[in-house]
Enzyme design. Structure first.
Site, PDB file in Angstrom:
ATOM      1  CE1 TYR A   1      87.425  20.878  63.965  1.00 44.18           C
ATOM      2  CE2 TYR A   1      88.892  22.325  65.184  1.00 44.18           C
ATOM      3  CZ  TYR A   1      87.686  21.680  65.056  1.00 44.18           C
ATOM      4  OH  TYR A   1      86.738  21.835  66.027  1.00 44.18           O
TER       5      TYR A   1
ATOM      6  CG  HIS B   1      85.584  24.582  53.309  1.00 41.04           C
ATOM      7  ND1 HIS B   1      86.498  23.634  53.711  1.00 41.04           N
ATOM      8  CD2 HIS B   1      84.846  24.866  54.409  1.00 41.04           C
ATOM      9  CE1 HIS B   1      86.313  23.344  54.986  1.00 41.04           C
ATOM     10  NE2 HIS B   1      85.311  24.078  55.433  1.00 41.04           N
TER      11      HIS B   1
ATOM     12  CG  ASP C   1      85.138  26.709  57.506  1.00 43.76           C
ATOM     13  OD1 ASP C   1      84.021  26.218  57.277  1.00 43.76           O
ATOM     14  OD2 ASP C   1      86.126  26.027  57.816  1.00 43.76           O
TER      15      ASP C   1
ATOM     16  CD  GLU D   1      82.890  18.426  57.157  1.00 48.25           C
ATOM     17  OE1 GLU D   1      82.909  19.434  56.425  1.00 48.25           O
ATOM     18  OE2 GLU D   1      83.911  17.880  57.592  1.00 48.25           O
TER      19      GLU D   1
ATOM     20  CG  HIS E   1      88.178  15.573  59.073  1.00 48.09           C
ATOM     21  ND1 HIS E   1      89.229  16.369  59.454  1.00 48.09           N
ATOM     22  CD2 HIS E   1      87.399  16.360  58.283  1.00 48.09           C
ATOM     23  CE1 HIS E   1      89.084  17.577  58.930  1.00 48.09           C
ATOM     24  NE2 HIS E   1      87.975  17.590  58.203  1.00 48.09           N
TER      25      HIS E   1
ATOM     26  CG  HIS F   1      80.369  23.820  58.016  1.00 49.05           C
ATOM     27  ND1 HIS F   1      80.827  22.535  58.183  1.00 49.05           N
ATOM     28  CD2 HIS F   1      81.394  24.497  57.455  1.00 49.05           C
ATOM     29  CE1 HIS F   1      82.072  22.446  57.742  1.00 49.05           C
ATOM     30  NE2 HIS F   1      82.442  23.630  57.305  1.00 49.05           N
TER      31      HIS F   1
ATOM     32  CD  GLU G   1      87.622  19.892  54.318  1.00 50.35           C
ATOM     33  OE1 GLU G   1      88.048  19.104  55.178  1.00 50.35           O
ATOM     34  OE2 GLU G   1      86.555  20.526  54.450  1.00 50.35           O
TER      35      GLU G   1
ATOM     36  CG  ASP H   1      83.492  21.878  53.169  1.00 46.08           C
ATOM     37  OD1 ASP H   1      82.558  22.666  52.930  1.00 46.08           O
ATOM     38  OD2 ASP H   1      83.706  21.419  54.302  1.00 46.08           O
TER      39      ASP H   1
ATOM     40  CG  HIS I   1      83.584  17.596  53.850  1.00 47.17           C
ATOM     41  ND1 HIS I   1      84.695  18.179  54.421  1.00 47.17           N
ATOM     42  CD2 HIS I   1      83.664  16.276  54.121  1.00 47.17           C
ATOM     43  CE1 HIS I   1      85.427  17.235  54.997  1.00 47.17           C
ATOM     44  NE2 HIS I   1      84.831  16.074  54.825  1.00 47.17           N
TER      45      HIS I   1
ATOM     46  NE  ARG J   1      88.650  23.315  69.977  1.00 47.25           N
ATOM     47  CZ  ARG J   1      88.642  24.113  68.910  1.00 47.25           C
ATOM     48  NH1 ARG J   1      89.733  24.357  68.241  1.00 47.25           N
ATOM     49  NH2 ARG J   1      87.520  24.688  68.538  1.00 47.25           N
TER      50      ARG J   1
ATOM     51  CG  HIS K   1      91.158  21.341  57.464  1.00 45.83           C
ATOM     52  ND1 HIS K   1      90.505  22.120  58.395  1.00 45.83           N
ATOM     53  CD2 HIS K   1      90.221  20.476  56.988  1.00 45.83           C
ATOM     54  CE1 HIS K   1      89.229  21.747  58.473  1.00 45.83           C
ATOM     55  NE2 HIS K   1      89.040  20.743  57.633  1.00 45.83           N
TER      56      HIS K   1
END
Ligand code: ZN
Ligand code: FE
Ligand code: FE
Length: 280
Positions: A71, A180, A225, A257, A68, A227, A143, A177, A212, A38, A108
């Site tokens: 996000y 995605h 989105d 993920e 990574h 997963h 991504e 991904d 991913h 975050r 992203h």
């Protein structure tokens, strides 16, 4: 040919610990967030810890480590302060990655939140051109996104448009991904070859540096989105078998993920995927 596969691992306990965790589930790579997903600031590097990770890479036990970005980082925002954070965090991360034995940094592309994809893409390329440099050793990965809200990177041509704006083009690649792109409307379940042909035509398969692997909780082309564990969502295990054994993909590093109750559960998916690729 050994499948390169690994889980997403927390670095809260340090890099050496993350490496140990990854190896414990049968992985030979892993992905981690460079800082709290975050946002926030990254912890100072402990040279001993970095050295322990480097040993695992130099011995070949771990390869192609993927960092990574958080996000919340949004280079495409119309708000200058949001872009400022993105610029600072991204540049800081890239500099740290020169010290860490990682070769890939995924992010992203961002959400334009109203001003349009074209304006958003211009913000992204402007920032990337400020923070990247000629002889950096890390490859930056865009991504591919599901297209929820105003996400940029919802189709291959948006990724192409970003790449076209980059100065140091040799340092930029793409991470696909599976959740995605299936959600964005690319049918990797029944039309994998056609999707890869389109990717090759629009972006170029040589730009594909990582994948991913995630199943999807939501249906095809839902632009969500969410997963899911492999084989438990709308993509299904047969598609993952085709993906990890595909001649155009099987040498790439794959990262899970997927949601797990316990970290150890990653071992189940890794075992299944390794079984698929045994004959290579
Ligand atoms: Zn991501
Ligand atoms: Fe992802
Ligand atoms: Fe996702």
């Amino acid at each position: 040919m050994t499948l390169i596969i690994g889980p997403h691992v927390s670095i809260a306990g340090g890099y050496a610990r993350a490496a140990k965790d990854a190896l414990s589930v049968g992985a030979n790579t892993f992905q981690f967030f460079t800082r709290n997903p975050r946002g926030g600031s990254a912890r100072a590097l402990d040279p001993k810890d970095v050295e322990a990770l480097r040993e695992k890479v130099e011995s070949g036990e771990l390869v192609s480590l993927l960092a990574h970005a958080p996000y919340t980082l949004n280079m495409a925002s119309a708000k200058a302060d949001v872009r400022d954070f993105a610029r600072r965090a991204f540049h800081e991360d890239l500099k740290r990655l020169e010290i860490l034995p990682c070769s890939l940094y995924n992010f992203h592309p961002g959400s334009h939140v109203g001003q349009g994809a074209e304006a958003g893409i211009a913000f992204i390329t402007d920032i990337l051109n400020e923070v990247m440099w000629e002889d950096q050793t890390t490859t930056v990965l865009l991504e591919a996104m599901s297209g929820k809200g105003s996400e940029i990177g919802r189709d291959f041509s948006e990724l192409r448009a970003i790449i076209d704006g980059i100065t140091y083009t040799e340092h930029i690649g793409v991470c696909l991904d599976t959740c995605h792109i299936f959600s964005a409307g690319y049918d990797i379940k029944d039309q994998l070859d056609a999707v890869l042909e389109e990717f090759d035509r629009v972006v170029g398969l040589e730009r594909l540096k990582a994948l991913h692997l995630n199943d999807s909780k939501t249906p095809f082309h839902s632009n969500k989105d969410r997963h899911e564990r492999l084989g438990e969502g709308s993509i299904g295990m047969d598609a993952f078998k085709s993906i990890v054994t595909h001649p155009a993909l099987r040498d790439k590093p794959f990262f899970l993920e997927t949601p797990q109750k316990n970290f150890k559960d990653y071992a189940e998916e890794i075992t299944i995927l390794r079984e698929f690729t045994k004959e290579f």
